[in-house]
Design a protein around this motif. Structure first.
Motif, PDB file in Angstrom:
ATOM      1  N   UNK A 113       0.860  -1.200   0.000  1.00  0.00           N
ATOM      2  CA  UNK A 113       0.000   0.000   0.000  1.00  0.00           C
ATOM      3  C   UNK A 113       0.886   1.236   0.000  1.00  0.00           C
ATOM      4  N   UNK A 114       0.762   2.081  -1.018  1.00  0.00           N
ATOM      5  CA  UNK A 114       1.656   3.226  -1.191  1.00  0.00           C
ATOM      6  C   UNK A 114       1.008   4.566  -0.826  1.00  0.00           C
ATOM      7  N   UNK A 115      -0.205   4.538  -0.304  1.00  0.00           N
ATOM      8  CA  UNK A 115      -0.852   5.778   0.074  1.00  0.00           C
ATOM      9  C   UNK A 115      -0.278   6.365   1.356  1.00  0.00           C
ATOM     10  N   UNK A 116      -0.651   7.618   1.642  1.00  0.00           N
ATOM     11  CA  UNK A 116      -0.142   8.300   2.833  1.00  0.00           C
ATOM     12  C   UNK A 116      -1.215   8.491   3.898  1.00  0.00           C
ATOM     13  N   UNK A 127      -3.016  -0.516   9.862  1.00  0.00           N
ATOM     14  CA  UNK A 127      -2.985  -1.696  10.732  1.00  0.00           C
ATOM     15  C   UNK A 127      -2.318  -2.857   9.996  1.00  0.00           C
ATOM     16  N   UNK A 128      -1.353  -2.509   9.117  1.00  0.00           N
ATOM     17  CA  UNK A 128      -0.783  -3.521   8.220  1.00  0.00           C
ATOM     18  C   UNK A 128       0.662  -3.900   8.504  1.00  0.00           C
ATOM     19  N   UNK A 129       1.401  -3.094   9.310  1.00  0.00           N
ATOM     20  CA  UNK A 129       2.845  -3.295   9.430  1.00  0.00           C
ATOM     21  C   UNK A 129       3.298  -3.606  10.856  1.00  0.00           C
ATOM     22  N   UNK A 130       2.352  -3.946  11.735  1.00  0.00           N
ATOM     23  CA  UNK A 130       2.685  -4.269  13.128  1.00  0.00           C
ATOM     24  C   UNK A 130       3.453  -3.148  13.818  1.00  0.00           C
ATOM     25  N   UNK A 131       3.084  -1.904  13.485  1.00  0.00           N
ATOM     26  CA  UNK A 131       3.707  -0.752  14.116  1.00  0.00           C
ATOM     27  C   UNK A 131       2.980  -0.417  15.413  1.00  0.00           C
ATOM     28  N   UNK A 132       3.674   0.299  16.284  1.00  0.00           N
ATOM     29  CA  UNK A 132       3.054   0.817  17.493  1.00  0.00           C
ATOM     30  C   UNK A 132       2.164   1.997  17.097  1.00  0.00           C
ATOM     31  N   UNK A 133       0.901   2.041  17.515  1.00  0.00           N
ATOM     32  CA  UNK A 133       0.026   3.147  17.110  1.00  0.00           C
ATOM     33  C   UNK A 133       0.370   4.469  17.776  1.00  0.00           C
ATOM     34  N   UNK A 134       1.268   4.446  18.785  1.00  0.00           N
ATOM     35  CA  UNK A 134       1.601   5.668  19.529  1.00  0.00           C
ATOM     36  C   UNK A 134       3.013   6.149  19.165  1.00  0.00           C
ATOM     37  N   UNK A 135       3.193   7.458  19.201  1.00  0.00           N
ATOM     38  CA  UNK A 135       4.514   8.028  18.977  1.00  0.00           C
ATOM     39  C   UNK A 135       4.587   8.835  17.701  1.00  0.00           C
ATOM     40  N   UNK A 146       5.924   5.091  12.477  1.00  0.00           N
ATOM     41  CA  UNK A 146       5.642   4.503  11.175  1.00  0.00           C
ATOM     42  C   UNK A 146       6.925   4.222  10.396  1.00  0.00           C
ATOM     43  N   UNK A 147       6.898   3.126   9.634  1.00  0.00           N
ATOM     44  CA  UNK A 147       8.033   2.820   8.767  1.00  0.00           C
ATOM     45  C   UNK A 147       8.155   3.886   7.670  1.00  0.00           C
ATOM     46  N   UNK A 148       9.376   4.132   7.209  1.00  0.00           N
ATOM     47  CA  UNK A 148       9.570   5.142   6.154  1.00  0.00           C
ATOM     48  C   UNK A 148       9.151   4.610   4.789  1.00  0.00           C
ATOM     49  N   UNK A 149       9.053   5.502   3.837  1.00  0.00           N
ATOM     50  CA  UNK A 149       8.768   5.119   2.460  1.00  0.00           C
ATOM     51  C   UNK A 149       9.928   4.282   1.937  1.00  0.00           C
ATOM     52  N   UNK A 186      11.407   5.790  -1.464  1.00  0.00           N
ATOM     53  CA  UNK A 186      11.997   7.132  -1.440  1.00  0.00           C
ATOM     54  C   UNK A 186      11.471   7.983  -2.601  1.00  0.00           C
ATOM     55  N   UNK A 187      10.167   7.907  -2.829  1.00  0.00           N
ATOM     56  CA  UNK A 187       9.571   8.517  -4.019  1.00  0.00           C
ATOM     57  C   UNK A 187       9.754  10.031  -4.076  1.00  0.00           C
ATOM     58  N   UNK A 188       9.572  10.715  -2.953  1.00  0.00           N
ATOM     59  CA  UNK A 188       9.636  12.177  -2.973  1.00  0.00           C
ATOM     60  C   UNK A 188      11.042  12.679  -3.325  1.00  0.00           C
ATOM     61  N   UNK A 189      12.056  12.014  -2.768  1.00  0.00           N
ATOM     62  CA  UNK A 189      13.429  12.435  -3.084  1.00  0.00           C
ATOM     63  C   UNK A 189      13.738  12.162  -4.549  1.00  0.00           C
ATOM     64  N   UNK A 190      13.320  11.010  -5.042  1.00  0.00           N
ATOM     65  CA  UNK A 190      13.560  10.687  -6.453  1.00  0.00           C
ATOM     66  C   UNK A 190      12.870  11.689  -7.371  1.00  0.00           C
ATOM     67  N   UNK A 191      11.674  12.100  -7.003  1.00  0.00           N
ATOM     68  CA  UNK A 191      10.964  13.091  -7.816  1.00  0.00           C
ATOM     69  C   UNK A 191      11.713  14.417  -7.842  1.00  0.00           C
TER      70      UNK A 191
END
Length: 344
Positions: free
Chosen positions: A26-29, A34-42, A46-49, A52-57
């Motif tokens: 899933x590439x949306x922002x 609830x897909x990457x087993x991340x902690x919902x707090x903090x 979240x894992x980074x892109x 690195x689409x924005x830098x490449x652009x």
């Protein structure tokens, strides 16, 4: 020249099924993630892109190169290491480079258990084509590494196009210092040479050494293999954000100004060092550093360390030579004053 890149890639890499992360699926922002087993707090939960689409652009816009021709690594060292992993079979294939040069080519060769052929540069720190020619048809030679401007010598390397046109393996041009050079980058040649990889970095001219972001420009096919073998989240979001913040329009102007200051300071530094009896030779430089020759590099280096002026002792690489990075005007003045006190 027609080259089938797949014939150069290791069989296990050709057949490799790459890891697919949650952020690849899933590439949306926006959304409830609830897909990457991340902690919902903090704030940094979240894992980074991973792409690195924005830098490449941004790089695509700056350099008029498609995002499909751009790879971002955890520093240029990762770009170098992944080239070994993609193209070189351990204990079978070889790579070649020219000495003296950047030491990570040798380290990566040793880590990946790949034989390194080291050809000496001539007295002008240029490639001896006659010494190189016998190696160009070696079917086990997979990569030729060329650092230009070269580290630690500082000069731009000639005859690179000859190698590109006569070698059927990968030609890897390390352009970490290209922004300080009057020479044109080879990144504009990737469409003409399918076997070309050009690495650059945000560490030098961009002044972002601590964020560890390197760049590879290459054919779409080579970039696909880079993306296939890289770790899923190889650049943190903190570092991606730092790069993006620097590539905005106001910061780009500042980067250009800083480069001009460094080049002016290099000229002044060369002029002042040339007046000192201690300095026996100053080598031509297209980088943000200069290589100088003295009578006793080890002693001069230690004398400067004693005065808290830290340069690089390259005596073990180039006899009695020191590498001096161009600093701020104040730092360069302190260097000159420190050298003036040395009596050897």
């Amino acid at each position: 020249m027609t080259i089938d890149i797949k014939n150069l890639v290791r069989n296990n890499i050709l057949n490799l099924k790459p890891y697919s992360s949650a952020r690849d699926d899933f590439k949306g922002e926006n959304g409830i993630f609830l897909d990457a087993n991340e902690n919902p707090f903090g704030k940094l939960n979240r894992y980074p892109d991973p792409s690195h689409r924005k830098i490449k652009e941004k790089l695509s816009e700056l350099n008029q190169i498609s995002t499909e021709n751009i790879f971002l690594g955890n520093g240029s060292d990762e770009v170098i290491d992944l080239a070994f992993r993609i193209f070189c079979e351990p204990k079978k294939n070889k790579v070649l480079t020219f000495s003296p040069t950047y030491g990570m080519y040798e380290v990566s060769a040793n880590v990946n258990d790949v034989e390194l052929i080291n050809l000496d540069l001539n007295e002008d720190f240029q490639i001896d084509l006659e010494a190189l020619k016998p190696y160009l048809n070696d079917e086990n030679l997979k990569i030729i590494f060329i650092c230009s401007p070269n580290n630690p010598t500082g000069n731009s390397i000639q005859n690179i196009k000859y190698i590109l046109e006569h070698f059927n393996g990968i030609v890897f041009i390390d352009e970490a210092y290209i922004d300080f050079s009057p020479e044109e980058s080879f990144r504009n040649q990737i469409e003409n040479y399918p076997n070309l990889i050009v690495s650059q970095t945000f560490s030098k001219a961009w002044g972002m050494a601590s964020v560890r972001v390197g760049i590879a420009y290459a054919s779409k096919e080579i970039i696909k293999f880079y993306n296939k073998v890289k770790p899923p989240y190889n650049i943190s979001q903190l570092n991606q954000d730092a790069v993006l913040n620097t590539i905005d329009n106001t910061k780009i102007n500042q980067v250009s100004e800083n480069i001009n200051i460094i080049l002016k300071e290099k000229k002044n530094l060369i002029e002042n060092l040339g007046k000192l009896d201690l300095i026996k030779k100053i080598y031509p430089s297209d980088a943000n550093f200069i290589l100088v020759k003295v009578d006793n590099a080890d002693s001069v280096y230690q004398e400067l360390v004693n005065q808290n002026v830290i340069i690089r002792n390259r005596n073990s690489v180039v006899k009695n030579c020191l590498r001096i990075t161009v600093g701020s005007p104040e730092e360069n003045q302190k260097l000159i004053q420190a050298i003036q006190t040395i009596k050897i």
